[in-house]
Design a protein around this motif. Structure first.
Motif, PDB file in Angstrom:
ATOM      1  N   SER A 254      39.045  49.599  38.664  1.00 53.81           N
ATOM      2  CA  SER A 254      39.468  48.300  38.154  1.00 53.81           C
ATOM      3  C   SER A 254      38.546  47.867  37.033  1.00 53.81           C
ATOM      4  O   SER A 254      37.329  48.128  37.073  1.00 53.81           O
ATOM      5  N   GLU A 255      39.134  47.168  36.071  1.00 57.83           N
ATOM      6  CA  GLU A 255      38.300  46.638  34.997  1.00 57.83           C
ATOM      7  C   GLU A 255      37.428  45.495  35.495  1.00 57.83           C
ATOM      8  O   GLU A 255      36.583  44.980  34.757  1.00 57.83           O
ATOM      9  N   ALA A 256      37.600  45.095  36.735  1.00 54.90           N
ATOM     10  CA  ALA A 256      36.732  44.056  37.307  1.00 54.90           C
ATOM     11  C   ALA A 256      35.322  44.587  37.594  1.00 54.90           C
ATOM     12  O   ALA A 256      34.391  43.811  37.777  1.00 54.90           O
ATOM     13  N   SER A 257      35.167  45.907  37.626  1.00 51.54           N
ATOM     14  CA  SER A 257      33.829  46.462  37.868  1.00 51.54           C
ATOM     15  C   SER A 257      32.955  46.238  36.644  1.00 51.54           C
ATOM     16  O   SER A 257      33.378  46.502  35.524  1.00 51.54           O
ATOM     17  N   SER A 258      31.720  45.759  36.864  1.00 54.60           N
ATOM     18  CA  SER A 258      30.853  45.569  35.702  1.00 54.60           C
ATOM     19  C   SER A 258      29.686  46.560  35.714  1.00 54.60           C
ATOM     20  O   SER A 258      28.689  46.371  35.031  1.00 54.60           O
TER      21      SER A 258
ATOM     22  N   GLY B 232      43.361  46.039  38.137  1.00 54.07           N
ATOM     23  CA  GLY B 232      43.401  47.398  38.673  1.00 54.07           C
ATOM     24  C   GLY B 232      43.977  48.394  37.671  1.00 54.07           C
ATOM     25  O   GLY B 232      44.838  48.058  36.869  1.00 54.07           O
ATOM     26  N   ASP B 233      43.507  49.607  37.772  1.00 57.29           N
ATOM     27  CA  ASP B 233      43.964  50.683  36.886  1.00 57.29           C
ATOM     28  C   ASP B 233      45.064  51.450  37.629  1.00 57.29           C
ATOM     29  O   ASP B 233      44.815  52.473  38.264  1.00 57.29           O
TER      30      ASP B 233
ATOM     31  N   LEU C  50      31.314  45.287  43.070  1.00 60.92           N
ATOM     32  CA  LEU C  50      31.849  45.150  41.704  1.00 60.92           C
ATOM     33  C   LEU C  50      30.703  45.045  40.707  1.00 60.92           C
ATOM     34  O   LEU C  50      30.761  45.592  39.620  1.00 60.92           O
ATOM     35  N   ASP C  51      29.681  44.310  41.080  1.00 63.50           N
ATOM     36  CA  ASP C  51      28.513  44.162  40.207  1.00 63.50           C
ATOM     37  C   ASP C  51      27.273  44.526  41.022  1.00 63.50           C
ATOM     38  O   ASP C  51      26.574  43.651  41.542  1.00 63.50           O
TER      39      ASP C  51
END
Ligand SMILES: Cc1cc2nc3c(=O)[nH]c(=O)nc-3n(C[C@H](O)[C@H](O)[C@H](O)COP(=O)(O)O)c2cc1C
Length: 358
Positions: free
Chosen positions: A25-29, A269-270, A334-335
């Motif tokens: 997911s692009e939510a992961s930093s 999400g990817d 996620l972070d």
């Protein structure tokens, strides 16, 4: 060897050597940059986590995030982090078809010395055919991978323990006068884990390693798996084998914030990447119908259980996981760089109150 300590629920941090970490997911930093790796590892070490575990990945899955496509090699990563930490067991994840067992045993010994006896190895057989092709390997048939793995790990154990040179004439390796000094500091040997849950994978785990690392679906299934691993290890091999799992953790101050974070994870999400993963795994969407949507969202959120909620709710879920008999949980965040510290501050004291940690 801290995974063998007396904490009721061992803890670890998982998968932060590869972009996205556990989540597609692009939510992961997560940033795959060395200072970030050191920060995460030092935080995990400081708050008392037992294990720091990477995944072995050489290419991504395409899609909008090319999940895991930016990645550090796990032995070199473990060596670097071994020098930066003091207490946690630092794992490498090793693709058995790629590394020669003598080379892997020697790299492991070297990292075991760098870490003063805190090295562990997660052994994976290599399921991603495109990845194996990068190395010119054709994928072996499923159970044959574990037969190869058995011979491979027997050689590694011998390299770690034999004082004198030895020969090995087997089905996959023909080795003459193998010698390796020094030996690992970890006694009787570095801790071994293996992630595989097929009958052949479980058989390998119960025969050869200390902990099976499994993905979790339901608490009931986890309890069954733990029972089966323990039973089989003892009945068939007179061994004691533990079980670890991994979860994505979304711990926020309030339940609502955690729910919102989960929604963000899914919205960003990817889905194309998840489809690619499903295709690589060979799951035909026609034959699974509705289940496929569930699989896709499951891959996006980390391919295992998700724990979301405020610190009290997270603690309660970890109590439930512990009650299945699972020995330890590895977390994906996620972070990572922020959330490992927060976990230490807000959840660790509650785990002590709950009797899962002291
Ligand atoms: C928690 C977990 C972590 C894994 N890590 C890796 C990895 O880092 N690299 C890899 O190629 N495969 C990895 N795998 C895949 C397994 O090694 C194995 O190939 C897969 O689970 C299928 O094995 P099975 O058919 O015995 O269940 C992992 C699997 C699980 C469940």
């Amino acid at each position: 060897m801290s995974l063998f300590n007396d904490q009721k629920l061992k803890l670890g941090v998982f998968c932060f050597n590869c972009s996205g970490g556990m989540t597609m997911s692009e939510a992961s930093s997560l940033r795959i940059e060395w200072p970030e790796m050191v920060k995460i590892a030092k935080s995990a070490d400081r708050i008392g986590f037992e294990a720091i575990v990477p995944v072995a990945r050489w290419r991504g899955y395409g899609g909008s995030t090319n999940h895991n496509g930016v990645n550090y090699e796990p032995f070199a990563w473990a060596a670097g982090l071994a020098a930066e930490t003091e207490r946690a067991t630092i794992f490498s994840t090793c693709h058995l078809p790629i590394w020669h067992p003598i080379a892997a045993a020697k790299m492991a010994t070297t990292i075991d010395h760098i870490s003063a006896g805190r090295f562990g190895m997660n052994m994976v057989m290599g399921w991603f055919a495109e990845e194996m092709k990068m190395f010119g390997h054709e994928q072996r048939e499923h159970d044959l991978r574990y037969e190869y793995g058995t011979e491979w790990v027997e050689i590694v154990k011998q390299v770690w323990s034999e004082e004198e040179g030895f020969d090995h004439h087997g089905r996959f390796f023909d080795l003459t006068d193998v010698i390796s000094q020094p030996q690992p500091l970890s006694r009787p040997r570095p801790v071994l884990i293996n992630a595989g849950s097929s009958p052949a994978g479980i058989d390998f785990a119960t025969r050869e390693v200390d902990f099976n690392l499994c993905s979790m679906t339901t608490l009931e299934a986890a309890a069954e798996l733990v029972k089966e691993v323990r039973r089989k290890a003892w009945d068939e091999y007179r061994r004691k084998v533990g079980v670890l799992t991994h979860v994505t953790i979304l711990c926020r101050d309030t339940e609502r914030e955690a729910d919102e974070e989960f929604d963000r994870l899914m919205e960003l999400g990817d889905w194309e990447g998840a489809d690619n993963w499903i295709e690589i795994l060979g799951i035909e969407s026609e034959s699974f119908g509705e289940m496929i949507r569930e699989f896709r969202s499951r891959f996006i959120s980390g391919a295992s259980h998700v724990i979301k909620g405020n610190p009290e709710q997270v603690t309660a879920e970890l109590e439930q996981i512990s009650a299945t008999g699972i020995d330890g949980v590895l977390f994906g965040f996620l972070d990572y760089a922020r959330e490992v510290d927060e976990f230490g501050e807000k959840v660790m004291p509650l785990l002590v109150q709950a009797g899962l940690r002291h």
